[in-house]
Design an enzyme around this catalytic site. Structure first.
Site, PDB file in Angstrom:
ATOM      1  N   ARG A 253      41.713  27.516  41.681  1.00  0.00           N
ATOM      2  CA  ARG A 253      40.897  26.694  42.573  1.00  0.00           C
ATOM      3  C   ARG A 253      39.442  26.998  42.241  1.00  0.00           C
ATOM      4  O   ARG A 253      39.091  28.121  41.888  1.00  0.00           O
ATOM      5  CB  ARG A 253      41.143  27.033  44.050  1.00  0.00           C
ATOM      6  CG  ARG A 253      42.583  26.874  44.507  1.00  0.00           C
ATOM      7  CD  ARG A 253      42.686  27.110  46.016  1.00  0.00           C
ATOM      8  NE  ARG A 253      44.047  27.385  46.431  1.00  0.00           N
ATOM      9  CZ  ARG A 253      44.945  26.446  46.701  1.00  0.00           C
ATOM     10  NH1 ARG A 253      44.607  25.175  46.586  1.00  0.00           N
ATOM     11  NH2 ARG A 253      46.166  26.760  47.088  1.00  0.00           N
TER      12      ARG A 253
ATOM     13  N   HIS B 156      48.778  31.741  38.140  1.00  0.00           N
ATOM     14  CA  HIS B 156      48.058  32.247  39.308  1.00  0.00           C
ATOM     15  C   HIS B 156      47.162  33.428  38.953  1.00  0.00           C
ATOM     16  O   HIS B 156      46.375  33.890  39.777  1.00  0.00           O
ATOM     17  CB  HIS B 156      49.069  32.648  40.393  1.00  0.00           C
ATOM     18  CG  HIS B 156      48.480  32.882  41.739  1.00  0.00           C
ATOM     19  ND1 HIS B 156      48.463  34.120  42.335  1.00  0.00           N
ATOM     20  CD2 HIS B 156      47.868  32.045  42.612  1.00  0.00           C
ATOM     21  CE1 HIS B 156      47.887  34.039  43.521  1.00  0.00           C
ATOM     22  NE2 HIS B 156      47.511  32.789  43.722  1.00  0.00           N
TER      23      HIS B 156
END
Length: 703
Positions: A385, A445
């Site tokens: 993100r 991730h």
């Protein structure tokens, strides 16, 4: 004993063993809701500044929206497909859904009472009045009427249901006004949906005295002007749809597949219907029938729906009603005057930063900007993100424009950020950045950035490995750790991680890193087993864990075994925990606590002590099946004794918190930690802020 009896006996023993095993685990979904209740507990604390309490109340609603759109949707999918898989605590999906509903109702009742009886009156006393239209003074009503005519009415589209007009599409999480309108003076009533525009403020300020009217209340007041005088009854409602993405492992085009799933998400199954109470029974019947849901999915509330919008009020410019401002500091040896100087410092010794106590721009972003050094030949980074605008993305673009290698490993499946990630990844490609999306079955991730620099006839790697995203806004409110190192084994491992994902290969091993999904679970279980064996041999052993979630049954069972061997185990988990601590003969040597505060505790730390040996890891992975088995995750060892002491100090501060800490009991209930009589509450985050400020002042660094 005949064969039938033997089979029945074996089945009974298996059932007894399964029941005993299930008693050792707490339910994951209910634990998620327990976290929301703790957040609401801080919002109920009158010693917390008022607008901070309002913000926390909004966070609870936002968390519940995600919980229903993902977790509840998944459970309902299992029930619909008759999946018999039980959770580790022995509950079936159907049983869990029943328990969830009961717990959500309790949570929603507490939140409604907090808003109606606590926060709303307190805001009014502070000059921030949230009022219904009929509570407005004449001057305020005139201002509202003018605003409705100019800004709101042009965006309203009433859609009626009739013989030639089917029930309209209702977006997920959008507010709506449901109207029952009389038909040509007859007793029949027609349903009309009126949208509540989501691109307008939820709370409309009217007049000069700080009065705010909820947008949906204004629309209800002016309904006769929108659809005429035929309004017989009305009610505010919103729905929540299944928002999870399902991708096949063999998709040909990942971007296209995700875009297709995003389109399907708009029409996902309805998992929750919320109604503002009191609502007409006929409206509930109409919505339930048209949406195809039963009463188990209906939630009514006397408080406004979608209280996540309270964040608007929390952002008002009233500093006296908020926490005192915190400006992150810059620790030594940051900032460096030249990019090459920073890399030289990292080459001499590993560096550690702790956000938001340490500044993000003068550390992480300064490291990325070191690609401007003429000797730096490449920059590779993972992005899960990111903010908009983003210094990370800008640096990647600049690197490519300078003719250097720029590689960005993008995770398109970052939940609810998928479309944004697709858009800016295409912009990066247009700028010449090599963008790689990974593989469908694995989420990337890991938080990695690597610079490659030409030095003395060879290429040296400099890396940053963190626990949080490369997101400057998040870095001001998320608590995270980051390690900078020029260790060549770690650098080679990071390069191998990039190569494994970009080349879609399977690594054969790593030198120092624990990397999921290939060797992460194995490495963690090995460390737990090592401490267990040391304790069994009579050596002092201890485990300290800090994660966002602990929900992996195999890891929990290993921790139970360690506890039974005498290992002292301290766990700090912000959210989910399925481990049951303090059970005699099972987990009496384990304590579990959760610490909240003005910052969101987000870092992951695993510390294993055996005698004089301390092994410590930080990284991106929580102790959950998805992180250990279905994601690319990285844990890096903290090998510098000075840096290990810094991380240990963080764990010590959390263990001593008596301000915003909760402890988990053996019965699965969380109890708030209170200070000893006669002592002041101690906040771990305030301790760390004070420590960072003193360090900056001592070394003459800016705060």
């Amino acid at each position: 004993m005949n064969e039938a009896v033997r089979r029945a006996t074996r089945a009974s023993r298996r059932a007894t063993a399964a029941r005993r095993k299930a008693q050792g685990f707490l339910n994951r979904e209910l634990s998620w809701l327990d976290f929301d209740r703790r957040v609401l507990g801080v919002a109920e604390d009158e010693s917390v500044p008022l607008l901070e309490r309002v913000k926390l109340c909004a966070i609870v609603s936002r968390n519940l929206d995600e919980f229903f759109s993902v977790r509840v949707a998944g459970l309902r999918g299992q029930v619909a497909s008759r999946v018999s898989r039980r959770s580790p605590d022995g509950r079936t999906p159907a049983v869990t859904l029943t328990d969830i509903r009961a717990k959500v109702l309790e949570l929603k009742d507490a939140q409604a009472a907090l808003w109606l009886d606590g926060l709303k009156p307190a805001l009014a006393e502070a000059g921030i009045r949230v009022a219904a239209v009929d509570e407005c003074a004449p001057r305020e009503l005139r201002a509202l009427t003018k605003r409705f005519t100019r800004e709101i009415e042009p965006l309203l589209t009433p859609i009626a249901v009739g013989p030639t007009a089917p029930f309209p599409y209702v977006p997920s999480l959008a507010l709506n006004v449901g109207v029952l309108a009389r038909t040509n003076g007859k007793n029949e009533r027609r349903f009309v949906r009126v949208n509540v525009p989501d691109d307008l403020p939820r709370f409309l300020e009217v007049g000069p005295k700080g009065t705010h009217v909820p947008l949906e209340d204004a629309i209800v007041h002016f309904l006769p002007e929108v659809i005429g005088p035929s309004v017989a009854a009305h009610g505010v409602f919103r729905i929540t749809r299944d928002a999870d993405l399902t991708l096949a492992d063999d998709v040909d085009d990942l971007v296209e597949a995700i875009e297709d799933q995003l389109s399907r998400r708009r029409f996902g199954e309805v998992v929750r219907l919320e109604l503002a109470s009191p609502s007409p029974p006929e409206l509930l019947d109409t919505l339930s029938r048209e949406l195809g849901i039963d009463e188990s999915r209906v939630y009514e509330s006397p408080a406004p729906l979608g209280l996540a919008a309270l964040s608007e009020l929390a952002e008002l410019d009233r500093p006296e009603l908020k926490d005192s401002s915190w400006k992150p500091v810059t620790r030594r040896p940051f900032p460096a005057r030249k990019p090459g100087e920073l890399l030289s410092q990292i080459r001499r010794r590993d560096l550690l930063v702790h956000h938001p106590y340490d500044a993000f721009d003068s550390t992480v972003e300064a490291f990325l900007a070191a690609t401007r050094d003429p000797k730096v030949a490449a920059l590779k980074a993972t992005v899960y993100r990111t903010g908009n605008p983003s210094a990370t993305l800008e640096t990647l673009v600049e690197t490519a424009e300078e003719g250097k290698q720029a590689v960005c490993l993008v995770e398109l499946k970052a939940r609810f950020d998928e479309r944004r990630n697709i858009e800016w990844s295409r912009a990066l490609e247009r700028a010449g950045v090599d963008v790689v999306f990974g593989v469908p079955e694995l989420k990337v991730h890991a938080k990695l950035a690597m610079l490659v620099r030409r030095e003395q006839g060879q290429q040296r790697r400099y890396v940053h490995i963190g626990t949080g995203n490369y997101h400057s806004s998040n870095a001001s409110i998320y608590e995270d750790l980051g390690l900078f190192t020029a260790d060549q084994d770690i650098g080679t491992d990071v390069a191998d991680v990039f190569n494994a994902v970009t080349g879609q290969g399977t690594p054969v091993g790593f030198r120092k890193l624990l990397v999921g999904p290939w060797f992460l679970r194995e490495g963690i279980l090995h460390e737990i087993a090592r401490t267990t064996q040391a304790a069994e041999a009579g050596e002092h052993s201890a485990i300290r864990i800090k994660v966002n979630g602990l929900a992996d049954p195999e890891t929990v069972e290993a921790l139970y075994a360690a506890s039974q061997a005498g290992v002292q185990i301290e766990i700090v988990t912000r959210g989910i925990c399925i481990l049951r601590p303090g059970v005699p003969g099972l987990s009496e040597n384990i304590t579990v606590r959760s610490v909240l505060g003005r910052f969101l505790e987000h870092s992951r730390v695993l510390s294993f002590q055996t005698g004089d040996r301390l092994a410590m890891w930080i990284g991106s992975a929580d102790l959950m099946p998805r992180n250990l088995d279905r994601r690319v995750e990285v844990l890096v060892p903290v090998e510098d004794s000075r840096l290990r002491a810094d991380v240990t100090a963080v764990l010590d501060a959390l263990a001593a918190d008596t301000r915003f800490a909760w402890e988990l009991g053996r019965d699965g209930t969380w109890s708030r930690v209170r200070p000893e009589p006669g002592t002041a509450p101690r906040s771990a985050q305030e301790v760390l802020m004070t420590r960072a400020s003193k360090r900056a002042k001592k070394h003459g660094r800016r705060a």
